[in-house]
Design a protein around this motif. Sequence first.
Motif, mmCIF file in Angstrom:
data_model
loop_
_atom_site.group_PDB
_atom_site.id
_atom_site.type_symbol
_atom_site.label_atom_id
_atom_site.label_comp_id
_atom_site.label_asym_id
_atom_site.label_seq_id
_atom_site.Cartn_x
_atom_site.Cartn_y
_atom_site.Cartn_z
ATOM 1 N N ALA A 405 0.809 -1.221 0.000
ATOM 2 C CA ALA A 405 0.000 0.000 0.000
ATOM 3 C C ALA A 405 0.839 1.268 0.000
ATOM 4 N N CYS A 406 2.143 1.156 0.291
ATOM 5 C CA CYS A 406 3.042 2.317 0.288
ATOM 6 C C CYS A 406 3.725 2.461 -1.060
ATOM 7 N N GLN A 407 3.977 3.674 -1.455
ATOM 8 C CA GLN A 407 4.749 3.944 -2.666
ATOM 9 C C GLN A 407 5.954 4.805 -2.290
ATOM 10 N N TRP A 408 7.146 4.339 -2.693
ATOM 11 C CA TRP A 408 8.379 5.034 -2.389
ATOM 12 C C TRP A 408 9.087 5.479 -3.673
ATOM 13 N N GLU A 409 9.694 6.619 -3.607
ATOM 14 C CA GLU A 409 10.600 7.059 -4.651
ATOM 15 C C GLU A 409 12.000 7.027 -4.044
ATOM 16 N N THR A 410 12.807 6.078 -4.523
ATOM 17 C CA THR A 410 14.123 5.881 -3.917
ATOM 18 C C THR A 410 15.025 7.072 -4.167
ATOM 19 N N SER A 411 16.031 7.176 -3.319
ATOM 20 C CA SER A 411 16.967 8.306 -3.447
ATOM 21 C C SER A 411 17.639 8.324 -4.793
ATOM 22 N N ALA A 412 17.945 7.140 -5.331
ATOM 23 C CA ALA A 412 18.607 7.078 -6.630
ATOM 24 C C ALA A 412 17.704 7.648 -7.719
ATOM 25 N N ALA A 413 16.388 7.285 -7.614
ATOM 26 C CA ALA A 413 15.459 7.782 -8.625
ATOM 27 C C ALA A 413 15.186 9.263 -8.460
ATOM 28 N N ALA A 414 15.167 9.710 -7.171
ATOM 29 C CA ALA A 414 14.921 11.121 -6.913
ATOM 30 C C ALA A 414 16.046 11.976 -7.431
#
Length: 414
Positions: A405-414
């Motif tokens: 249910a959580c969505q993350w944007e990883t540091s690498a992608a950010a």
Amino acid sequence: MNIILFAPPKILLQHSVTDWVEAIGPASIILTCASAKAALMDSFPEGLDIRFFQNFNDNAEVELAAIEIARGLADPVCVALAEIDVLRAARVNDYLGVSTDAAVQLDAYRDKYAMKTRAREAGLPVSDMAVVRNAMDIRGFIDSWGYPVVLKPRDGRGSNGVCVIRGADDLAGWLARQDSTTFYNTMIERFVAGDHYIVNGLYVDGRPIVISPVRVLTSALDFLGGRSHDLHMLEPTTPLRDRLVAYSRHLVEEVMPSPPTLLFHLEVFVSPDGTIVLGEIASRLGGVFFNQEMTEAWGLDPRMTYLRAMRDPGFENTARPEPMQEPVRLVGQLCVPPRDGVLRTVPERCPFEFVRAYRMSGVAGRQYGQMAYTNAEILNAIVEGDSEAELRARLRQLEDWFHSACQWETSAAA
């Protein structure tokens, strides 16, 4: 008694203003960190006298401020709810004459080397250990006992600074992170292989009110490393439960210099042959969601009960709590750490009826990194079940749902 309460914002926000006023009284004063002033003022716009301090945990002026506050109260006593504040509150009480040598006594609960030395002298099994002042002390210990070993602060909290050294590369990495060739406040011990258990408890006026053992499925070190921290109570028919209760009572009542009214948090390891080996014991309740876990399990809030007892030692205005023999229900606890990245979406509500408590502290849009202490999780939840097996299954079900249910944007992608 008029309580001067040392408490971090996280603990304060876990209870309502009514809970706090009923426990510590309207004339009591709370000392806490200014970092969460807005959230606290929003949650408690009135009814509580809260004094804010910058950099509260490391601010030496807090103790002197407590002395000045105490001089304006009729019958003051300082009380701490977090590890970082235990000795600070005790030192002020000693200065005020409220206690005698309380700081010396409670230091036995803070200094892990002194604590384990005391336990070993009382005949309790303790892992081989030594004080570490330099790299040669480490080398000599490893030459004697081999790998793996554990390096840690003697008065650490939240598992911060604890490092398992499994070989020469790990040791080289640990040494490279030190900023001096002389180490202060450091100890080393042999790694204990075995199952991990935690016991939290409450004593009031010398009587054990609640003693609650749980089995740890994922360690605090793994929790800091990014895995969810999960644990559950033991069934009443499990023989180890009674052994852990008896061990806890012996340690608190006969080995440690314990005040008559006490919260404690004990960690032990049970070796394959059934030996209980001391990890550590602290004179406060465990962090994460332990107070809520015990409240759901036993039908009694240990933190609020402790504060009421400290406020009214003679029980003139409050009912004396009675010892509890069996829990109301079996529960388990899940704590989910953040990932390294931006949390984009979070589930504010939980769909499972078996979840008795659900606290989402993760904030959508916020940048997160790896935790330094075991108190920066983004989700806490309590599940109930009829057996240990059912608790484990429900903890896994809840964790799987939460991650999906959580969505993350990883540091690498950010």
